[in-house]
Write a protein that holds these residues in place. Structure first.
Motif, short mmCIF file in Angstrom:
data_model
loop_
_atom_site.label_atom_id
_atom_site.label_comp_id
_atom_site.label_asym_id
_atom_site.label_seq_id
_atom_site.Cartn_x
_atom_site.Cartn_y
_atom_site.Cartn_z
N LYS A 55 0.82 -1.21 0.00
CA LYS A 55 0.00 0.00 0.00
C LYS A 55 0.85 1.26 0.00
O LYS A 55 0.43 2.31 -0.47
CB LYS A 55 -0.93 0.01 1.21
CG LYS A 55 -2.00 -1.03 1.14
CD LYS A 55 -2.91 -0.99 2.35
CE LYS A 55 -3.96 -2.07 2.27
NZ LYS A 55 -4.85 -2.05 3.42
N LEU A 56 2.07 1.17 0.53
CA LEU A 56 2.93 2.35 0.67
C LEU A 56 4.06 2.44 -0.34
O LEU A 56 4.64 3.51 -0.51
CB LEU A 56 3.53 2.39 2.08
CG LEU A 56 2.52 2.48 3.21
CD1 LEU A 56 3.23 2.40 4.54
CD2 LEU A 56 1.71 3.76 3.09
N ALA A 57 4.41 1.33 -0.99
CA ALA A 57 5.57 1.37 -1.88
C ALA A 57 5.47 0.31 -2.97
O ALA A 57 4.81 -0.70 -2.80
CB ALA A 57 6.84 1.16 -1.09
N SER A 58 6.14 0.58 -4.06
CA SER A 58 6.36 -0.42 -5.10
C SER A 58 7.80 -0.25 -5.55
O SER A 58 8.23 0.86 -5.85
CB SER A 58 5.38 -0.24 -6.26
OG SER A 58 5.50 1.04 -6.83
N GLU A 59 8.55 -1.36 -5.56
CA GLU A 59 9.98 -1.25 -5.83
C GLU A 59 10.58 -2.59 -6.22
O GLU A 59 10.04 -3.65 -5.91
CB GLU A 59 10.70 -0.72 -4.60
CG GLU A 59 10.55 -1.62 -3.40
CD GLU A 59 11.01 -0.99 -2.10
OE1 GLU A 59 11.60 0.10 -2.14
OE2 GLU A 59 10.78 -1.59 -1.05
N PHE A 60 11.72 -2.50 -6.89
CA PHE A 60 12.53 -3.68 -7.14
C PHE A 60 13.32 -3.96 -5.86
O PHE A 60 13.80 -3.05 -5.20
CB PHE A 60 13.50 -3.45 -8.30
CG PHE A 60 12.82 -3.44 -9.64
CD1 PHE A 60 12.42 -4.63 -10.23
CD2 PHE A 60 12.60 -2.26 -10.30
CE1 PHE A 60 11.79 -4.63 -11.46
CE2 PHE A 60 11.97 -2.24 -11.54
CZ PHE A 60 11.56 -3.43 -12.11
N VAL A 61 13.43 -5.24 -5.51
CA VAL A 61 14.16 -5.66 -4.32
C VAL A 61 15.21 -6.67 -4.76
O VAL A 61 14.91 -7.59 -5.52
CB VAL A 61 13.21 -6.30 -3.28
CG1 VAL A 61 13.98 -6.79 -2.07
CG2 VAL A 61 12.13 -5.31 -2.86
N PHE A 62 16.44 -6.48 -4.30
CA PHE A 62 17.54 -7.37 -4.64
C PHE A 62 17.89 -8.22 -3.43
O PHE A 62 18.23 -7.70 -2.37
CB PHE A 62 18.77 -6.55 -5.05
CG PHE A 62 18.58 -5.82 -6.34
CD1 PHE A 62 18.97 -6.38 -7.54
CD2 PHE A 62 18.01 -4.55 -6.36
CE1 PHE A 62 18.79 -5.71 -8.73
CE2 PHE A 62 17.83 -3.87 -7.54
CZ PHE A 62 18.22 -4.44 -8.73
N TYR A 63 17.81 -9.55 -3.59
CA TYR A 63 18.24 -10.49 -2.56
C TYR A 63 19.64 -10.94 -2.94
O TYR A 63 19.81 -11.73 -3.85
CB TYR A 63 17.28 -11.68 -2.46
CG TYR A 63 15.93 -11.27 -1.94
CD1 TYR A 63 15.72 -11.10 -0.57
CD2 TYR A 63 14.87 -11.03 -2.80
CE1 TYR A 63 14.49 -10.72 -0.08
CE2 TYR A 63 13.64 -10.64 -2.32
CZ TYR A 63 13.45 -10.49 -0.97
OH TYR A 63 12.23 -10.10 -0.48
N ASN A 64 20.63 -10.38 -2.25
CA ASN A 64 22.02 -10.54 -2.64
C ASN A 64 22.79 -11.35 -1.60
O ASN A 64 22.92 -10.92 -0.46
CB ASN A 64 22.64 -9.15 -2.80
CG ASN A 64 24.01 -9.18 -3.41
OD1 ASN A 64 24.75 -10.13 -3.27
ND2 ASN A 64 24.36 -8.10 -4.07
N PRO A 65 23.35 -12.52 -1.98
CA PRO A 65 24.10 -13.35 -1.03
C PRO A 65 25.48 -12.78 -0.70
O PRO A 65 26.14 -13.27 0.22
CB PRO A 65 24.22 -14.69 -1.76
CG PRO A 65 24.21 -14.31 -3.21
CD PRO A 65 23.27 -13.14 -3.30
N ASN A 66 25.93 -11.77 -1.42
CA ASN A 66 27.27 -11.21 -1.22
C ASN A 66 27.32 -10.10 -0.17
O ASN A 66 28.39 -9.65 0.19
CB ASN A 66 27.80 -10.65 -2.54
CG ASN A 66 27.74 -11.68 -3.64
OD1 ASN A 66 28.27 -12.77 -3.50
ND2 ASN A 66 27.06 -11.36 -4.72
N ILE A 67 26.17 -9.67 0.30
CA ILE A 67 26.10 -8.54 1.21
C ILE A 67 26.56 -8.91 2.61
O ILE A 67 26.14 -9.92 3.16
CB ILE A 67 24.66 -7.98 1.25
CG1 ILE A 67 24.34 -7.35 -0.09
CG2 ILE A 67 24.49 -6.98 2.38
CD1 ILE A 67 22.92 -6.87 -0.19
#
Length: 128
Positions: free
Chosen positions: A104-116
């Motif tokens: 309801k508040l946001a729409s975005e691309f999300v990156f699930y990164n194993p290197n972080i």
């Protein structure tokens, strides 16, 4: 290039979905959103993902329209959509899953990164 799109970074704490050698994998939600975005911009060849120095943790993702492929860009083509990866972001993104989420508040691309190794509280920046 037009203005950047919104992206959030998250450390990959859930089960491993893809092998480490794969540069970037898109979820079906991400594929559909990229397709929708590209349908409105037929003059562009895809989206380009990069990184820049920013935020309290060091790096953040950038997503922009790509009009052409640079010589050292890596190309990911999945289910008919094209995502280019900037040379500076290639090692940082290795093994990452790109998702698209709406609330309801946001729409975005999300990156699930194993290197972080760490992220900031707001999810805008990360360190490797």
């Amino acid at each position: 290039m037009a203005g950047p799109l919104s992206a959030t970074v998250r450390a990959a704490t859930r089960r491993r979905l893809i092998p480490q050698r794969v540069a970037l994998v898109l979820t079906q939600a991400a594929v559909q959103k990229v397709q929708t975005i590209m349908d409105s911009r037929p003059d562009m060849i895809g989206l380009k993902v990069g990184v820049r120095t920013r935020g309290c943790n060091g790096l953040s993702y950038t997503i922009e329209y790509a009009k052409e492929k640079n010589k050292q860009d890596e190309v990911v083509v999945q289910d008919g959509v094209t995502v280019l990866i900037d040379k500076k972001a290639q090692l940082t993104l290795l093994g990452t899953e790109m998702d698209y989420q709406e609330s309801k508040l946001a729409s975005e691309f999300v990156f699930y990164n194993p290197n972080i190794k760490g992220t900031c509280g707001c999810g805008e920046s990360f360190s490797v």
